[in-house]
Design a protein around this motif. Structure first.
Motif, PDB file in Angstrom:
ATOM      1  N   MET A 177       0.846  -1.159   0.000  1.00 16.22           N
ATOM      2  CA  MET A 177       0.000   0.000   0.000  1.00 16.22           C
ATOM      3  C   MET A 177       0.896   1.227   0.000  1.00 16.22           C
ATOM      4  O   MET A 177       2.066   1.139   0.384  1.00 16.22           O
ATOM      5  CB  MET A 177      -0.901   0.000   1.225  1.00 16.22           C
ATOM      6  N   GLN A 178       0.312   2.340  -0.389  1.00 16.57           N
ATOM      7  CA  GLN A 178       1.079   3.583  -0.445  1.00 16.57           C
ATOM      8  C   GLN A 178       0.229   4.727   0.075  1.00 16.57           C
ATOM      9  O   GLN A 178      -0.966   4.790  -0.179  1.00 16.57           O
ATOM     10  CB  GLN A 178       1.488   3.862  -1.888  1.00 16.57           C
ATOM     11  N   VAL A 179       0.857   5.615   0.820  1.00 17.66           N
ATOM     12  CA  VAL A 179       0.231   6.829   1.322  1.00 17.66           C
ATOM     13  C   VAL A 179       1.064   7.997   0.842  1.00 17.66           C
ATOM     14  O   VAL A 179       2.300   7.946   0.913  1.00 17.66           O
ATOM     15  CB  VAL A 179       0.171   6.827   2.868  1.00 17.66           C
ATOM     16  N   GLU A 180       0.409   9.022   0.356  1.00 16.28           N
ATOM     17  CA  GLU A 180       1.099  10.252  -0.015  1.00 16.28           C
ATOM     18  C   GLU A 180       0.452  11.394   0.759  1.00 16.28           C
ATOM     19  O   GLU A 180      -0.776  11.463   0.865  1.00 16.28           O
ATOM     20  CB  GLU A 180       0.984  10.521  -1.513  1.00 16.28           C
ATOM     21  N   THR A 181       1.272  12.272   1.311  1.00 14.53           N
ATOM     22  CA  THR A 181       0.768  13.422   2.046  1.00 14.53           C
ATOM     23  C   THR A 181       1.757  14.566   1.900  1.00 14.53           C
ATOM     24  O   THR A 181       2.899  14.362   1.505  1.00 14.53           O
ATOM     25  CB  THR A 181       0.542  13.065   3.534  1.00 14.53           C
ATOM     26  N   LEU A 182       1.325  15.749   2.227  1.00 15.16           N
ATOM     27  CA  LEU A 182       2.229  16.893   2.182  1.00 15.16           C
ATOM     28  C   LEU A 182       3.286  16.738   3.274  1.00 15.16           C
ATOM     29  O   LEU A 182       3.014  16.223   4.364  1.00 15.16           O
ATOM     30  CB  LEU A 182       1.458  18.195   2.363  1.00 15.16           C
ATOM     31  N   ALA A 183       4.477  17.200   2.981  1.00 13.84           N
ATOM     32  CA  ALA A 183       5.609  17.030   3.899  1.00 13.84           C
ATOM     33  C   ALA A 183       5.388  17.720   5.238  1.00 13.84           C
ATOM     34  O   ALA A 183       5.947  17.295   6.255  1.00 13.84           O
ATOM     35  CB  ALA A 183       6.888  17.527   3.245  1.00 13.84           C
ATOM     36  N   ASP A 184       4.569  18.761   5.258  1.00 11.82           N
ATOM     37  CA  ASP A 184       4.344  19.463   6.521  1.00 11.82           C
ATOM     38  C   ASP A 184       3.174  18.888   7.327  1.00 11.82           C
ATOM     39  O   ASP A 184       2.845  19.384   8.393  1.00 11.82           O
ATOM     40  CB  ASP A 184       4.150  20.964   6.288  1.00 11.82           C
ATOM     41  N   ASN A 185       2.577  17.803   6.852  1.00 10.89           N
ATOM     42  CA  ASN A 185       1.469  17.163   7.547  1.00 10.89           C
ATOM     43  C   ASN A 185       2.028  16.151   8.548  1.00 10.89           C
ATOM     44  O   ASN A 185       1.953  14.934   8.361  1.00 10.89           O
ATOM     45  CB  ASN A 185       0.524  16.499   6.538  1.00 10.89           C
ATOM     46  N   VAL A 186       2.580  16.668   9.610  1.00 14.45           N
ATOM     47  CA  VAL A 186       3.280  15.858  10.608  1.00 14.45           C
ATOM     48  C   VAL A 186       2.351  14.822  11.242  1.00 14.45           C
ATOM     49  O   VAL A 186       2.751  13.681  11.464  1.00 14.45           O
ATOM     50  CB  VAL A 186       3.911  16.773  11.687  1.00 14.45           C
ATOM     51  N   ALA A 187       1.106  15.194  11.514  1.00 19.44           N
ATOM     52  CA  ALA A 187       0.168  14.269  12.158  1.00 19.44           C
ATOM     53  C   ALA A 187      -0.105  13.055  11.265  1.00 19.44           C
ATOM     54  O   ALA A 187      -0.157  11.922  11.750  1.00 19.44           O
ATOM     55  CB  ALA A 187      -1.133  14.985  12.493  1.00 19.44           C
ATOM     56  N   PHE A 240       4.083  25.493  -5.011  1.00 18.50           N
ATOM     57  CA  PHE A 240       4.436  24.080  -4.976  1.00 18.50           C
ATOM     58  C   PHE A 240       4.865  23.669  -3.573  1.00 18.50           C
ATOM     59  O   PHE A 240       5.474  24.451  -2.849  1.00 18.50           O
ATOM     60  CB  PHE A 240       5.573  23.782  -5.965  1.00 18.50           C
ATOM     61  N   ALA A 241       4.535  22.435  -3.207  1.00 15.83           N
ATOM     62  CA  ALA A 241       4.909  21.894  -1.897  1.00 15.83           C
ATOM     63  C   ALA A 241       5.436  20.476  -2.080  1.00 15.83           C
ATOM     64  O   ALA A 241       5.100  19.785  -3.044  1.00 15.83           O
ATOM     65  CB  ALA A 241       3.697  21.876  -0.968  1.00 15.83           C
ATOM     66  N   ASP A 242       6.257  20.037  -1.146  1.00 15.13           N
ATOM     67  CA  ASP A 242       6.800  18.689  -1.170  1.00 15.13           C
ATOM     68  C   ASP A 242       5.745  17.686  -0.710  1.00 15.13           C
ATOM     69  O   ASP A 242       4.913  17.992   0.159  1.00 15.13           O
ATOM     70  CB  ASP A 242       8.015  18.564  -0.249  1.00 15.13           C
ATOM     71  N   GLN A 243       5.806  16.492  -1.284  1.00 20.16           N
ATOM     72  CA  GLN A 243       4.965  15.382  -0.862  1.00 20.16           C
ATOM     73  C   GLN A 243       5.850  14.275  -0.317  1.00 20.16           C
ATOM     74  O   GLN A 243       6.945  14.040  -0.834  1.00 20.16           O
ATOM     75  CB  GLN A 243       4.179  14.796  -2.036  1.00 20.16           C
ATOM     76  N   VAL A 244       5.366  13.601   0.708  1.00 19.55           N
ATOM     77  CA  VAL A 244       6.058  12.453   1.278  1.00 19.55           C
ATOM     78  C   VAL A 244       5.310  11.194   0.854  1.00 19.55           C
ATOM     79  O   VAL A 244       4.075  11.154   0.894  1.00 19.55           O
ATOM     80  CB  VAL A 244       6.120  12.555   2.815  1.00 19.55           C
ATOM     81  N   VAL A 245       6.057  10.186   0.443  1.00 20.76           N
ATOM     82  CA  VAL A 245       5.482   8.896   0.062  1.00 20.76           C
ATOM     83  C   VAL A 245       5.880   7.876   1.120  1.00 20.76           C
ATOM     84  O   VAL A 245       7.061   7.744   1.464  1.00 20.76           O
ATOM     85  CB  VAL A 245       6.000   8.445  -1.325  1.00 20.76           C
ATOM     86  N   LEU A 246       4.885   7.170   1.647  1.00 25.59           N
ATOM     87  CA  LEU A 246       5.121   6.119   2.632  1.00 25.59           C
ATOM     88  C   LEU A 246       4.538   4.826   2.084  1.00 25.59           C
ATOM     89  O   LEU A 246       3.506   4.838   1.419  1.00 25.59           O
ATOM     90  CB  LEU A 246       4.446   6.466   3.964  1.00 25.59           C
ATOM     91  N   GLY A 247       5.215   3.714   2.352  1.00 26.61           N
ATOM     92  CA  GLY A 247       4.768   2.435   1.831  1.00 26.61           C
ATOM     93  C   GLY A 247       4.693   1.368   2.897  1.00 26.61           C
ATOM     94  O   GLY A 247       5.349   1.446   3.940  1.00 26.61           O
ATOM     95  N   LEU A 248       3.862   0.374   2.612  1.00 25.92           N
ATOM     96  CA  LEU A 248       3.707  -0.773   3.505  1.00 25.92           C
ATOM     97  C   LEU A 248       3.499  -2.006   2.638  1.00 25.92           C
ATOM     98  O   LEU A 248       2.541  -2.075   1.858  1.00 25.92           O
ATOM     99  CB  LEU A 248       2.505  -0.571   4.431  1.00 25.92           C
ATOM    100  N   LEU A 249       4.417  -2.954   2.750  1.00 26.10           N
ATOM    101  CA  LEU A 249       4.318  -4.196   1.987  1.00 26.10           C
ATOM    102  C   LEU A 249       3.308  -5.136   2.634  1.00 26.10           C
ATOM    103  O   LEU A 249       3.065  -5.066   3.848  1.00 26.10           O
ATOM    104  CB  LEU A 249       5.671  -4.883   1.916  1.00 26.10           C
ATOM    105  N   GLY A 250       2.748  -6.025   1.838  1.00 33.85           N
ATOM    106  CA  GLY A 250       1.790  -6.995   2.355  1.00 33.85           C
ATOM    107  C   GLY A 250       2.365  -7.837   3.480  1.00 33.85           C
ATOM    108  O   GLY A 250       1.679  -8.124   4.462  1.00 33.85           O
TER     109      GLY A 250
END
Length: 56
Positions: A1-11, A37-47
């Motif tokens: 799975m993948q989550v993308e959020t703005l880099a300043d979205n600490v919560a 423009f703003a940075d995005q952070v990508v987070l992942g979780l393998l099955g």
């Protein structure tokens, strides 16, 4: 799975990492937010990681 959020979205980043997601990287200046423009952070979780988290 993948989550993308703005880099300043600490919560959101904290919630995702607590759920087992791993920070994969930063897409620099990838999102258009409020006229700039703003940075995005990508987070992942393998099955296999999800299964391990579900078992505790």
């Amino acid at each position: 799975m993948q989550v993308e959020t703005l880099a300043d979205n600490v919560a959101m980043i904290r919630a995702a990492t607590q759920a087992g997601f791993v920070r994969e990287g930063t897409l620099r200046r990838a999102a258009w937010v409020h006229g700039d423009f703003a940075d995005q952070v990508v987070l992942g979780l393998l099955g296999t990681e999800w299964d391990a988290n579900a078992r505790g």
